[in-house]
Design a protein around this motif. Structure first.
Motif, PDB file in Angstrom:
ATOM      1  N   SER A  65       0.838  -1.188   0.000  1.00 12.82           N
ATOM      2  CA  SER A  65       0.000   0.000   0.000  1.00 12.82           C
ATOM      3  C   SER A  65       0.878   1.245   0.000  1.00 12.82           C
ATOM      4  N   ASN A  66       0.320   2.336  -0.411  1.00 16.28           N
ATOM      5  CA  ASN A  66       1.052   3.590  -0.470  1.00 16.28           C
ATOM      6  C   ASN A  66       1.278   4.144   0.930  1.00 16.28           C
ATOM      7  N   SER A  67       2.370   4.836   1.102  1.00 18.86           N
ATOM      8  CA  SER A  67       2.712   5.455   2.371  1.00 18.86           C
ATOM      9  C   SER A  67       2.163   6.862   2.419  1.00 18.86           C
ATOM     10  N   GLU A  68       1.950   7.352   3.622  1.00 20.41           N
ATOM     11  CA  GLU A  68       1.535   8.742   3.797  1.00 20.41           C
ATOM     12  C   GLU A  68       2.724   9.690   3.680  1.00 20.41           C
ATOM     13  N   TYR A  69       3.924   9.133   3.658  1.00 26.06           N
ATOM     14  CA  TYR A  69       5.135   9.933   3.581  1.00 26.06           C
ATOM     15  C   TYR A  69       5.530  10.188   2.139  1.00 26.06           C
ATOM     16  N   GLY A  70       6.215  11.305   1.922  1.00 25.88           N
ATOM     17  CA  GLY A  70       6.660  11.652   0.583  1.00 25.88           C
ATOM     18  C   GLY A  70       8.017  12.333   0.604  1.00 25.88           C
ATOM     19  N   ILE A  71       8.293  13.045  -0.440  1.00 23.28           N
ATOM     20  CA  ILE A  71       9.595  13.687  -0.607  1.00 23.28           C
ATOM     21  C   ILE A  71       9.862  14.716   0.487  1.00 23.28           C
ATOM     22  N   GLU A  72       8.811  15.341   1.026  1.00 23.30           N
ATOM     23  CA  GLU A  72       9.010  16.331   2.082  1.00 23.30           C
ATOM     24  C   GLU A  72       9.672  15.698   3.296  1.00 23.30           C
ATOM     25  N   GLU A  73       9.222  14.495   3.660  1.00 26.74           N
ATOM     26  CA  GLU A  73       9.811  13.804   4.815  1.00 26.74           C
ATOM     27  C   GLU A  73      11.235  13.355   4.531  1.00 26.74           C
ATOM     28  N   ILE A  74      11.469  12.852   3.323  1.00 25.43           N
ATOM     29  CA  ILE A  74      12.817  12.419   2.957  1.00 25.43           C
ATOM     30  C   ILE A  74      13.788  13.594   3.009  1.00 25.43           C
ATOM     31  N   MET A  75      13.358  14.769   2.568  1.00 22.86           N
ATOM     32  CA  MET A  75      14.220  15.940   2.561  1.00 22.86           C
ATOM     33  C   MET A  75      14.536  16.442   3.977  1.00 22.86           C
ATOM     34  N   LYS A  76      13.745  16.053   4.952  1.00 21.55           N
ATOM     35  CA  LYS A  76      14.008  16.446   6.343  1.00 21.55           C
ATOM     36  C   LYS A  76      15.113  15.605   6.980  1.00 21.55           C
ATOM     37  N   LEU A  77      15.454  14.473   6.378  1.00 24.27           N
ATOM     38  CA  LEU A  77      16.492  13.607   6.940  1.00 24.27           C
ATOM     39  C   LEU A  77      17.864  14.229   6.700  1.00 24.27           C
ATOM     40  N   ARG A  78      18.709  14.152   7.716  1.00 22.63           N
ATOM     41  CA  ARG A  78      20.043  14.760   7.651  1.00 22.63           C
ATOM     42  C   ARG A  78      21.098  13.658   7.631  1.00 22.63           C
ATOM     43  N   PRO A  79      21.722  13.411   6.468  1.00 25.91           N
ATOM     44  CA  PRO A  79      22.783  12.406   6.431  1.00 25.91           C
ATOM     45  C   PRO A  79      24.003  12.893   7.209  1.00 25.91           C
ATOM     46  N   VAL A  80      24.672  11.958   7.866  1.00 27.41           N
ATOM     47  CA  VAL A  80      25.875  12.287   8.630  1.00 27.41           C
ATOM     48  C   VAL A  80      27.004  11.353   8.237  1.00 27.41           C
ATOM     49  N   SER A  81      28.224  11.824   8.408  1.00 28.49           N
ATOM     50  CA  SER A  81      29.418  11.024   8.191  1.00 28.49           C
ATOM     51  C   SER A  81      29.990  10.704   9.567  1.00 28.49           C
ATOM     52  N   PHE A  82      30.422   9.459   9.759  1.00 30.85           N
ATOM     53  CA  PHE A  82      30.940   9.073  11.070  1.00 30.85           C
ATOM     54  C   PHE A  82      31.970   7.969  10.932  1.00 30.85           C
ATOM     55  N   LYS A  83      32.727   7.752  12.007  1.00 36.92           N
ATOM     56  CA  LYS A  83      33.686   6.658  12.083  1.00 36.92           C
ATOM     57  C   LYS A  83      33.402   5.869  13.356  1.00 36.92           C
ATOM     58  N   TYR A  84      33.473   4.544  13.278  1.00 38.76           N
ATOM     59  CA  TYR A  84      33.380   3.707  14.461  1.00 38.76           C
ATOM     60  C   TYR A  84      34.696   3.795  15.231  1.00 38.76           C
ATOM     61  N   THR A  85      34.656   3.579  16.523  1.00 37.05           N
ATOM     62  CA  THR A  85      35.870   3.692  17.333  1.00 37.05           C
ATOM     63  C   THR A  85      36.920   2.660  16.949  1.00 37.05           C
ATOM     64  N   ASN A  86      36.501   1.510  16.440  1.00 37.33           N
ATOM     65  CA  ASN A  86      37.455   0.453  16.084  1.00 37.33           C
ATOM     66  C   ASN A  86      37.701   0.366  14.573  1.00 37.33           C
ATOM     67  N   ASP A  87      37.377   1.437  13.835  1.00 36.13           N
ATOM     68  CA  ASP A  87      37.446   1.402  12.385  1.00 36.13           C
ATOM     69  C   ASP A  87      37.769   2.812  11.882  1.00 36.13           C
ATOM     70  N   ASP A  88      38.784   2.952  11.038  1.00 38.67           N
ATOM     71  CA  ASP A  88      39.155   4.269  10.529  1.00 38.67           C
ATOM     72  C   ASP A  88      38.396   4.680   9.271  1.00 38.67           C
ATOM     73  N   ASN A  89      37.528   3.826   8.765  1.00 41.59           N
ATOM     74  CA  ASN A  89      36.756   4.144   7.558  1.00 41.59           C
ATOM     75  C   ASN A  89      35.616   5.104   7.885  1.00 41.59           C
ATOM     76  N   HIS A  90      35.319   5.985   6.941  1.00 40.01           N
ATOM     77  CA  HIS A  90      34.167   6.873   7.082  1.00 40.01           C
ATOM     78  C   HIS A  90      32.917   6.137   6.603  1.00 40.01           C
ATOM     79  N   HIS A  91      31.827   6.340   7.312  1.00 38.14           N
ATOM     80  CA  HIS A  91      30.548   5.734   6.968  1.00 38.14           C
ATOM     81  C   HIS A  91      29.513   6.849   6.849  1.00 38.14           C
ATOM     82  N   LEU A  92      28.475   6.603   6.079  1.00 32.13           N
ATOM     83  CA  LEU A  92      27.356   7.541   5.954  1.00 32.13           C
ATOM     84  C   LEU A  92      26.124   6.912   6.552  1.00 32.13           C
ATOM     85  N   GLY A  93      25.303   7.723   7.182  1.00 32.02           N
ATOM     86  CA  GLY A  93      24.086   7.189   7.774  1.00 32.02           C
ATOM     87  C   GLY A  93      23.218   8.305   8.314  1.00 32.02           C
ATOM     88  N   PHE A  94      22.328   7.932   9.212  1.00 31.25           N
ATOM     89  CA  PHE A  94      21.402   8.872   9.834  1.00 31.25           C
ATOM     90  C   PHE A  94      21.412   8.647  11.341  1.00 31.25           C
TER      91      PHE A  94
END
Length: 75
Positions: free
Chosen positions: A1-30
């Motif tokens: 079924s269709n969701s009540e959410y749309g592009i407006e909600e997706i645009m409110k999400l803020r992607p962040v870059s981070f590193k785990y304490t045991n890993d030097d690689n950069h990761h992207l997430g929320f």
């Protein structure tokens, strides 16, 4: 079924870059706490302790993008 959410909600999400304490690689997430404010159904609380955090929040990415979805057709 269709969701009540749309592009407006997706645009409110803020992607962040981070590193785990045991890993030097950069990761992207929320930040789960921020996503919960916009898409509460996509955030779940784990019933366990992870990295000294009791019952951390995590994203259920399949609630945002279905596993079988072809992302190219969603844009």
């Amino acid at each position: 079924s269709n969701s009540e959410y749309g592009i407006e909600e997706i645009m409110k999400l803020r992607p962040v870059s981070f590193k785990y304490t045991n890993d030097d690689n950069h990761h992207l997430g929320f930040i789960a706490q921020e996503v919960r404010e916009v898409l509460p159904e996509t955030v779940i609380k784990l019933n366990e302790k992870v990295n000294d955090v009791l019952n951390p929040l995590t994203l259920n990415i399949h609630e945002i993008i279905p596993k079988e979805a072809d992302v190219r057709t969603m844009v």
